[in-house]
Design a protein around this motif. Structure first.
Motif, mmCIF file in Angstrom:
data_model
loop_
_atom_site.group_PDB
_atom_site.id
_atom_site.type_symbol
_atom_site.label_atom_id
_atom_site.label_comp_id
_atom_site.label_asym_id
_atom_site.label_seq_id
_atom_site.Cartn_x
_atom_site.Cartn_y
_atom_site.Cartn_z
ATOM 1 N N GLU A 64 0.832 -1.211 0.000
ATOM 2 C CA GLU A 64 0.000 0.000 0.000
ATOM 3 C C GLU A 64 0.863 1.256 0.000
ATOM 4 O OE1 GLU A 64 -2.350 -0.645 3.440
ATOM 5 O OE2 GLU A 64 -3.870 -1.870 2.417
ATOM 6 N N ASP A 65 1.966 1.227 0.703
ATOM 7 C CA ASP A 65 2.892 2.369 0.696
ATOM 8 C C ASP A 65 3.443 2.606 -0.706
ATOM 9 O OD1 ASP A 65 2.550 2.832 3.379
ATOM 10 O OD2 ASP A 65 4.363 1.745 4.007
ATOM 11 N N LYS A 66 3.777 1.539 -1.398
ATOM 12 C CA LYS A 66 4.284 1.665 -2.774
ATOM 13 C C LYS A 66 3.212 2.255 -3.688
ATOM 14 C CE LYS A 66 7.592 -2.179 -2.501
ATOM 15 N NZ LYS A 66 7.939 -3.523 -3.032
ATOM 16 N N GLU A 67 1.977 1.856 -3.461
ATOM 17 C CA GLU A 67 0.872 2.381 -4.267
ATOM 18 C C GLU A 67 0.707 3.878 -4.042
ATOM 19 O OE1 GLU A 67 -1.775 1.740 -7.237
ATOM 20 O OE2 GLU A 67 -0.694 0.108 -6.247
ATOM 21 N N ARG A 68 0.827 4.308 -2.789
ATOM 22 C CA ARG A 68 0.694 5.734 -2.485
ATOM 23 C C ARG A 68 1.814 6.541 -3.133
ATOM 24 N NH1 ARG A 68 -1.607 3.846 2.431
ATOM 25 N NH2 ARG A 68 0.438 3.525 3.390
ATOM 26 N N VAL A 69 3.028 5.998 -3.112
ATOM 27 C CA VAL A 69 4.156 6.680 -3.751
ATOM 28 C C VAL A 69 3.904 6.821 -5.252
ATOM 29 C CG1 VAL A 69 6.598 6.472 -4.331
ATOM 30 C CG2 VAL A 69 5.826 5.963 -2.005
ATOM 31 N N TYR A 70 3.357 5.795 -5.847
ATOM 32 C CA TYR A 70 3.069 5.814 -7.288
ATOM 33 C C TYR A 70 2.038 6.892 -7.613
ATOM 34 C CZ TYR A 70 1.356 4.228 -11.840
ATOM 35 O OH TYR A 70 0.973 4.153 -13.167
ATOM 36 N N VAL A 71 0.946 6.933 -6.837
ATOM 37 C CA VAL A 71 -0.111 7.921 -7.076
ATOM 38 C C VAL A 71 0.420 9.341 -6.861
ATOM 39 C CG1 VAL A 71 -2.336 8.776 -6.254
ATOM 40 C CG2 VAL A 71 -1.960 6.315 -6.514
ATOM 41 N N GLY A 77 3.353 15.281 -11.072
ATOM 42 C CA GLY A 77 3.905 15.441 -12.407
ATOM 43 C C GLY A 77 5.298 14.892 -12.580
ATOM 44 N N THR A 78 5.741 14.030 -11.651
ATOM 45 C CA THR A 78 7.057 13.404 -11.759
ATOM 46 C C THR A 78 6.897 11.996 -12.316
ATOM 47 O OG1 THR A 78 6.920 12.595 -9.482
ATOM 48 C CG2 THR A 78 7.958 14.741 -9.833
ATOM 49 N N LYS A 79 8.006 11.473 -12.784
ATOM 50 C CA LYS A 79 7.959 10.146 -13.385
ATOM 51 C C LYS A 79 7.703 9.105 -12.308
ATOM 52 C CE LYS A 79 10.544 6.920 -16.266
ATOM 53 N NZ LYS A 79 11.798 6.669 -17.002
ATOM 54 N N PRO A 80 6.630 8.345 -12.392
ATOM 55 C CA PRO A 80 6.331 7.348 -11.364
ATOM 56 C C PRO A 80 7.166 6.089 -11.544
ATOM 57 C CG PRO A 80 4.666 7.245 -13.068
ATOM 58 C CD PRO A 80 5.575 8.380 -13.445
ATOM 59 N N PRO A 81 7.342 5.323 -10.468
ATOM 60 C CA PRO A 81 8.052 4.049 -10.598
ATOM 61 C C PRO A 81 7.208 3.051 -11.409
ATOM 62 C CG PRO A 81 7.071 4.254 -8.413
ATOM 63 C CD PRO A 81 6.879 5.575 -9.091
ATOM 64 N N THR A 82 7.883 2.062 -11.924
ATOM 65 C CA THR A 82 7.167 1.043 -12.692
ATOM 66 C C THR A 82 6.190 0.313 -11.779
ATOM 67 O OG1 THR A 82 9.075 0.743 -14.126
ATOM 68 C CG2 THR A 82 7.424 -1.008 -14.133
ATOM 69 N N ARG A 83 4.940 0.236 -12.247
ATOM 70 C CA ARG A 83 3.873 -0.333 -11.419
ATOM 71 C C ARG A 83 3.392 -1.646 -12.019
ATOM 72 N NH1 ARG A 83 -1.901 0.558 -11.469
ATOM 73 N NH2 ARG A 83 -2.826 0.474 -9.373
ATOM 74 N N PRO A 84 3.273 -2.705 -11.188
ATOM 75 C CA PRO A 84 2.778 -3.972 -11.720
ATOM 76 C C PRO A 84 1.347 -3.814 -12.253
ATOM 77 C CG PRO A 84 3.714 -4.258 -9.527
ATOM 78 C CD PRO A 84 3.586 -2.788 -9.759
ATOM 79 N N LYS A 85 1.002 -4.632 -13.197
ATOM 80 C CA LYS A 85 -0.341 -4.599 -13.739
ATOM 81 C C LYS A 85 -1.340 -4.951 -12.638
ATOM 82 C CE LYS A 85 -3.162 -6.498 -17.480
ATOM 83 N NZ LYS A 85 -3.208 -7.449 -18.628
ATOM 84 N N GLY A 86 -2.338 -4.116 -12.465
ATOM 85 C CA GLY A 86 -3.327 -4.331 -11.417
ATOM 86 C C GLY A 86 -2.984 -3.665 -10.110
ATOM 87 N N GLY A 87 -1.768 -3.130 -9.978
ATOM 88 C CA GLY A 87 -1.381 -2.428 -8.767
ATOM 89 C C GLY A 87 -0.504 -3.279 -7.846
ATOM 90 N N TYR A 88 0.120 -2.600 -6.910
ATOM 91 C CA TYR A 88 1.063 -3.266 -6.004
ATOM 92 C C TYR A 88 0.377 -4.251 -5.070
ATOM 93 C CZ TYR A 88 4.629 0.089 -7.456
ATOM 94 O OH TYR A 88 5.516 0.840 -8.199
ATOM 95 N N VAL A 89 -0.777 -3.890 -4.542
ATOM 96 C CA VAL A 89 -1.450 -4.759 -3.577
ATOM 97 C C VAL A 89 -1.900 -6.046 -4.254
ATOM 98 C CG1 VAL A 89 -3.413 -5.002 -2.020
ATOM 99 C CG2 VAL A 89 -2.178 -2.816 -2.145
ATOM 100 N N ALA A 90 -2.516 -5.922 -5.407
ATOM 101 C CA ALA A 90 -2.974 -7.106 -6.139
ATOM 102 C C ALA A 90 -1.791 -7.988 -6.535
ATOM 103 C CB ALA A 90 -3.763 -6.680 -7.374
#
Length: 282
Positions: A64-71, A77-90
């Motif tokens: 969930e922390d990784k998801e918040r950082v991504y959002v 407006g900064t480049k987000p980290p690579t996010r797994p398909k469906g989100g970090y929690v899923a």
């Protein structure tokens, strides 16, 4: 999926077989058992470190922390980290069962080879006992030598302390403490009469005691480089006092020559020798 707790992870990394108790090459069987166990331990530790996020009891909070950082990155407006398909929690929910299952497999493999290594260790331990006894004998010799050196150093410290204390008494015109070889109780004991065992404490107490009773030695006057000492022809006790003063002065290398002291005095013998040398040179 098996439940994995933090305590299980810590316990899973432990082994029963002790390392370092016997020589690594004591027998070929031990060499093989130890190497196999080390390999199993390394594999488990490496896997545990690699998948720490998903093995942690906080795996969902981490995701969930990784998801918040991504959002937040997208919103700023900064480049987000690579996010797994469906989100970090899923993604964590999908991967964790297999990760935990593999951890348990590695842990059980480690336990199996640990049990085998333990059997071998029990068998080879008696072979190492003679060497252990040799180590005891060697350590005992070193222990006794250290104790001897300790007593020698302690006696030298006490003698040096007594030497200055007696000089201070003589400087005050009294010899009431002359010949008392030892340290005051307040230097070697606490208020309840328990003896100190630390040399550092005793040395510190001795320095404080000396300063409190006599002040700093640096502030005292110094004797000339050479000094003549004459004995007295009074009673034996007074003559002994003069003799003791002369001995201490000689230790300080401030004696030129003496006369009038008891004939058995080392100072008298030394003075006689000097006079003989002087006569030979005339």
């Amino acid at each position: 999926m098996e439940l994995l707790t933090g305590n299980q992870r810590s316990d899973g990394l432990r082994v029963r077989t002790p390392f370092g108790m016997v020589p690594d090459d004591i027998t070929p069987e031990w060499v093989e058992a130890r190497a196999t166990l080390e390999t199993a331990i390394d594999a488990l530790i490496e896997y545990d470190d690699e998948h720490d996020d998903l093995l942690s009891e906080r795996w969902r909070a981490v995701a969930e922390d990784k998801e918040r950082v991504y959002v937040a990155a997208i919103q700023n407006g900064t480049k987000p980290p690579t996010r797994p398909k469906g989100g970090y929690v899923a993604d964590a929910e999908d991967k964790r069962p297999a990760i935990v299952g593999e951890w348990f497999r590695l842990m059980r493999e480690k336990e199996k080879v640990d049990a085998r290594a333990w059997e071998v260790f029990v068998k080879v331990a008696p072979v190492a006992i003679p060497g252990a006894q040799e180590a005891i004998s060697s350590a005992a010799d070193a222990y006794l030598e250290a104790e001897k050196a300790f007593h020698t150093a302690r006696d030298a410290f006490i003698a040096a302390f007594s030497y200055r204390r007696d000089l201070e008494q003589y400087a005050q015109g009294t010899d009431t403490q002359t010949g008392v070889l030892g340290l005051p109780n307040e230097v070697i004991q606490d208020g309840a009469g328990r003896g100190y065992t630390s040399a550092a404490v005793i040395v510190r107490n001795a320095a404080r005691w000396m300063d409190e009773h006599y002040g700093s030695a640096d502030s005292r006057g110094r004797l000339p480089a050479m000094r003549r000492v004459r004995g007295t022809e009074r009673d034996a006790a007074e003559r002994d006092v003069a003799h003791n003063i002369a001995l201490m002065l000689e230790r300080s290398a401030v004696i030129e020559y003496v006369d009038g002291l008891p004939p058995e005095s080392r100072l008298v013998r030394n003075n006689s020798a000097r006079m003989g040398e002087a006569a030979d040179n005339e």
